[in-house]
Write a protein that holds these residues in place. Structure first.
Motif, PDB file in Angstrom:
ATOM      1  N   ALA A 148     -11.933   2.253   1.807  1.00 46.01           N
ATOM      2  CA  ALA A 148     -11.493   3.654   1.770  1.00 46.01           C
ATOM      3  C   ALA A 148     -11.303   4.133   0.330  1.00 46.01           C
ATOM      4  CB  ALA A 148     -10.200   3.816   2.561  1.00 46.01           C
ATOM      5  N   TYR A 149     -10.741   3.280  -0.512  1.00 43.41           N
ATOM      6  CA  TYR A 149     -10.513   3.667  -1.911  1.00 43.41           C
ATOM      7  C   TYR A 149     -11.837   3.925  -2.616  1.00 43.41           C
ATOM      8  CZ  TYR A 149      -8.909   3.540  -6.744  1.00 43.41           C
ATOM      9  OH  TYR A 149      -8.667   3.856  -8.051  1.00 43.41           O
ATOM     10  N   ASP A 150     -12.825   3.082  -2.386  1.00 45.87           N
ATOM     11  CA  ASP A 150     -14.133   3.277  -3.031  1.00 45.87           C
ATOM     12  C   ASP A 150     -14.786   4.571  -2.557  1.00 45.87           C
ATOM     13  OD1 ASP A 150     -13.796   0.904  -4.386  1.00 45.87           O
ATOM     14  OD2 ASP A 150     -14.981  -0.288  -2.974  1.00 45.87           O
ATOM     15  N   GLY A 155       0.798  -1.226   0.000  1.00 42.67           N
ATOM     16  CA  GLY A 155       0.000   0.000   0.000  1.00 42.67           C
ATOM     17  C   GLY A 155       0.824   1.266   0.000  1.00 42.67           C
ATOM     18  N   VAL A 156       2.157   1.152   0.053  1.00 47.00           N
ATOM     19  CA  VAL A 156       3.043   2.322   0.028  1.00 47.00           C
ATOM     20  C   VAL A 156       4.242   2.001  -0.854  1.00 47.00           C
ATOM     21  CG1 VAL A 156       2.377   3.246   2.284  1.00 47.00           C
ATOM     22  CG2 VAL A 156       4.205   1.544   2.137  1.00 47.00           C
ATOM     23  N   SER A 216      -4.026  13.323   1.277  1.00 43.52           N
ATOM     24  CA  SER A 216      -4.150  13.489   2.722  1.00 43.52           C
ATOM     25  C   SER A 216      -4.924  12.311   3.335  1.00 43.52           C
ATOM     26  CB  SER A 216      -4.854  14.801   3.046  1.00 43.52           C
ATOM     27  OG  SER A 216      -5.065  14.938   4.436  1.00 43.52           O
ATOM     28  N   LYS A 217      -6.000  11.912   2.691  1.00 41.86           N
ATOM     29  CA  LYS A 217      -6.792  10.801   3.209  1.00 41.86           C
ATOM     30  C   LYS A 217      -6.010   9.484   3.119  1.00 41.86           C
ATOM     31  CE  LYS A 217     -11.477  12.559   2.642  1.00 41.86           C
ATOM     32  NZ  LYS A 217     -11.779  12.428   4.100  1.00 41.86           N
ATOM     33  N   LEU A 218      -5.249   9.320   2.040  1.00 36.42           N
ATOM     34  CA  LEU A 218      -4.453   8.105   1.897  1.00 36.42           C
ATOM     35  C   LEU A 218      -3.348   8.042   2.953  1.00 36.42           C
ATOM     36  CD1 LEU A 218      -4.146   7.832  -1.991  1.00 36.42           C
ATOM     37  CD2 LEU A 218      -5.269   6.204  -0.461  1.00 36.42           C
ATOM     38  N   GLU A 219      -2.729   9.173   3.246  1.00 36.34           N
ATOM     39  CA  GLU A 219      -1.698   9.209   4.281  1.00 36.34           C
ATOM     40  C   GLU A 219      -2.285   8.891   5.654  1.00 36.34           C
ATOM     41  OE1 GLU A 219      -0.092  13.088   3.784  1.00 36.34           O
ATOM     42  OE2 GLU A 219       1.447  12.448   2.340  1.00 36.34           O
ATOM     43  N   VAL A 274      -0.099   4.554  -2.044  1.00 38.62           N
ATOM     44  CA  VAL A 274      -0.411   4.175  -3.420  1.00 38.62           C
ATOM     45  C   VAL A 274      -1.866   4.514  -3.716  1.00 38.62           C
ATOM     46  CG1 VAL A 274      -0.608   2.251  -5.040  1.00 38.62           C
ATOM     47  CG2 VAL A 274       1.306   2.351  -3.425  1.00 38.62           C
ATOM     48  N   ASP A 275      -2.075   5.343  -4.728  1.00 39.25           N
ATOM     49  CA  ASP A 275      -3.430   5.742  -5.110  1.00 39.25           C
ATOM     50  C   ASP A 275      -3.890   4.896  -6.301  1.00 39.25           C
ATOM     51  OD1 ASP A 275      -5.823   6.959  -5.400  1.00 39.25           O
ATOM     52  OD2 ASP A 275      -5.063   8.969  -5.864  1.00 39.25           O
TER      53      ASP A 275
END
Length: 515
Positions: free
Chosen positions: A407-409, A382-383, A422-425, A390-391
């Motif tokens: 979270a991705y959806d 994931g990173v 920011s949300k991914l971090e 990773v987006d």
């Protein structure tokens, strides 16, 4: 007057012989367990993808209607020394086999009922009688037979919708004897006459293996063909497993293997710069057709200068990709030949360079190898190695898949890149995602294929190269891998373009020569 009855003598109970224990009949507890397991097996079968054209709910109706099966009791029907039809129902050998195009079954005769289980078992050795001789004659005369299956057959891959159903016309290909559980049995192998037509009894739902990979198997053109669909992506991996007929065909893998060792194919150790010096790679390689910008520079040659093996490999791989993906891909215009000596291998990598078509195919010659496919490091964890989130859509099998996928959806409505990052971090911090976690740092192998002599592997789909990586580890002294691609000329700089013209594939291999 009534006849006088003879006097009867009453026997005292003490004079009666003691009762012997009643032998267990096939309806007792032992058989009940077997029957329960059998019913569970039959109930778990998937529905077929089609319906039979000929069927019957009773054996009498079947035998009185069909000219090719008039056997009211046996499993085979012959006439004038020719085999016409066979029926395979519940009582079969544990080594019997049925798929979409191939049936392997035992000959009839020599069985009895096992009193403990209620199952029919082989009681005596089978010997060649008129039925076996008829099948052998069919093979010599190339006469097909009709195969019928009963809805009690445990080997059929799907549920049979009627008591009896005709599968199709099959050609008998082999007859042999083998020993099973101490008894000699005679076995037949049948192959569907028209393998291009869909088989109605093929399961509607494909088989799913433990890692979530969906696999569909079939037998065609003397290859066992396994197609693997990796979870979460659009694409597939197909493995053509060659048998001896493929290997020994004229111009086939055996002759290719010999020519790769005796002809001047141009195989050389490629070089790559390292500082001020040039270092030689471990593998011997040569590139034919369009230049492929490999990690180690290879020699580029025209197909006009190629030996028969290179041209035949290109044609064979073109046929294989058309077989699994008809009308979708362009023909290959490049072949990279690599020679692996003992203990040489290629570590995990992808073939997703710019300018490549979505399909890559490889022909293996010589000693076997293991091909391993796994999720890439960043998609698994994931990173990235720089700890950046990773987006991309999380793949099944990755760390914290459910949380990451949810979270991705939810983020798909967010267009601002800074807000998404920011949300991914925040998610990475919450889940403790790191590029070097304690414990496993690399994804386990999602798929591992054993590549034999003459086998073909096709990887199709850009997502496979984007999310997955693969490694190849040969086992033995020497192996050649001939890999074909379609390279777009527009992605080559003027300096990278070749001075020769890459012509179309002139060797039209269609796989039918050995069918």
């Amino acid at each position: 007057s009534a006849k006088a009855r003879a006097p009867t003598k009453r026997i005292p109970k003490t004079a009666l012989a003691p009762k012997t224990p009643r032998s267990r009949k096939p309806t007792d507890r032992g058989t009940a367990t077997v029957k329960a397991a059998y019913l569970a097996l039959m109930a778990a079968k998937p529905e077929p993808q089609g319906q039979p054209l000929v069927w019957a709910e009773g054996r009498q109706a079947l035998c009185e209607t069909l000219p090719y099966f008039r056997s009211f009791q046996g499993g085979g029907h012959t006439s004038d020394g020719t085999a016409l039809g066979f029926m395979f129902d519940r009582h079969c050998s544990k080594h019997d086999y049925i798929d979409s195009t191939v049936v392997i079954a035992r000959s009839g005769g020599g069985m009895k009922l096992d009193e403990e289980t209620g199952e029919r078992v082989q009681a005596e050795d089978q010997v060649e009688k008129h039925q076996v001789r008829a099948v052998r004659d069919n093979i010599r005369q190339q006469n097909p037979v009709v195969l019928i299956v009963g809805n009690g057959n445990p080997k059929c891959p799907s549920k049979i919708p009627h008591r009896f159903a005709v599968l199709d016309w099959f050609k008998p290909t082999h007859v042999w004897s083998e020993k099973s559980e101490g008894k000699i049995i005679i076995r037949y192998r049948f192959e569907k006459l028209n393998s291009k037509e869909p088989s109605w009894w093929t399961p509607k739902d494909y088989r799913v293996i433990s890692s979530g990979i969906v696999v569909q198997s079939q037998f065609s053109h003397n290859y066992r063909i396994n197609r693997y669909e990796l979870p979460g992506i659009h694409g597939f991996v197909t493995h053509f497993i060659a048998n001896r007929t493929v290997q020994q065909e004229a111009g086939g893998p055996d002759e290719m293997w010999t020519e790769m060792q005796t002809a001047d194919t141009g195989l050389r150790r490629g070089s790559k710069p390292k500082g001020d010096e040039e270092y030689l790679g471990r593998q011997f390689m040569v590139n034919y057709g369009m230049p492929y910008k490999f990690i180690t520079a290879a020699t580029f040659r025209s197909f006009d200068d190629a030996c028969n093996t290179i041209k035949a490999a290109r044609s064979r791989l073109n046929w294989a990709q058309r077989y699994v993906n008809p009308g979708v891909c362009k023909d290959f215009n490049e072949v990279l030949a690599i020679g692996y000596f003992e203990e040489q291998s290629i570590n995990y990598h992808d073939d997703g360079e710019d300018g490549l078509g979505p399909t890559i195919a490889t022909l293996s010659l010589g000693y076997p190898a293991w091909m391993s496919i796994r999720l890439k490091h960043n998609h698994y964890l994931g990173v990235t190695t720089g700890e950046n989130p990773v987006d991309e859509p999380p793949m099944p099998g990755c760390i914290e898949y459910q949380e990451r996928r949810k979270a991705y959806d939810e983020m798909q409505t967010i267009e601002d890149k800074k807000e998404r990052r920011s949300k991914l971090e925040a998610l990475s911090a919450k889940l403790g995602l790191k590029s070097k976690p304690v414990g496993r740092q690399h994804a386990p192998d999602a798929l591992k294929l054993h590549l034999g002599h003459g086998d073909i592997v096709i990887m199709h789909g850009e997502d496979i190269q984007k999310f997955y990586e693969h490694a190849v580890s040969p086992v033995g002294k020497l192996r050649f891998a001939l890999t074909a691609r379609h390279i777009t000329p527009e992605h080559l700089t003027p300096e990278e373009r070749m001075v020769y013209v890459v012509k179309e594939d002139e060797n039209v291999y269609d796989g039918s020569a050995i069918v």
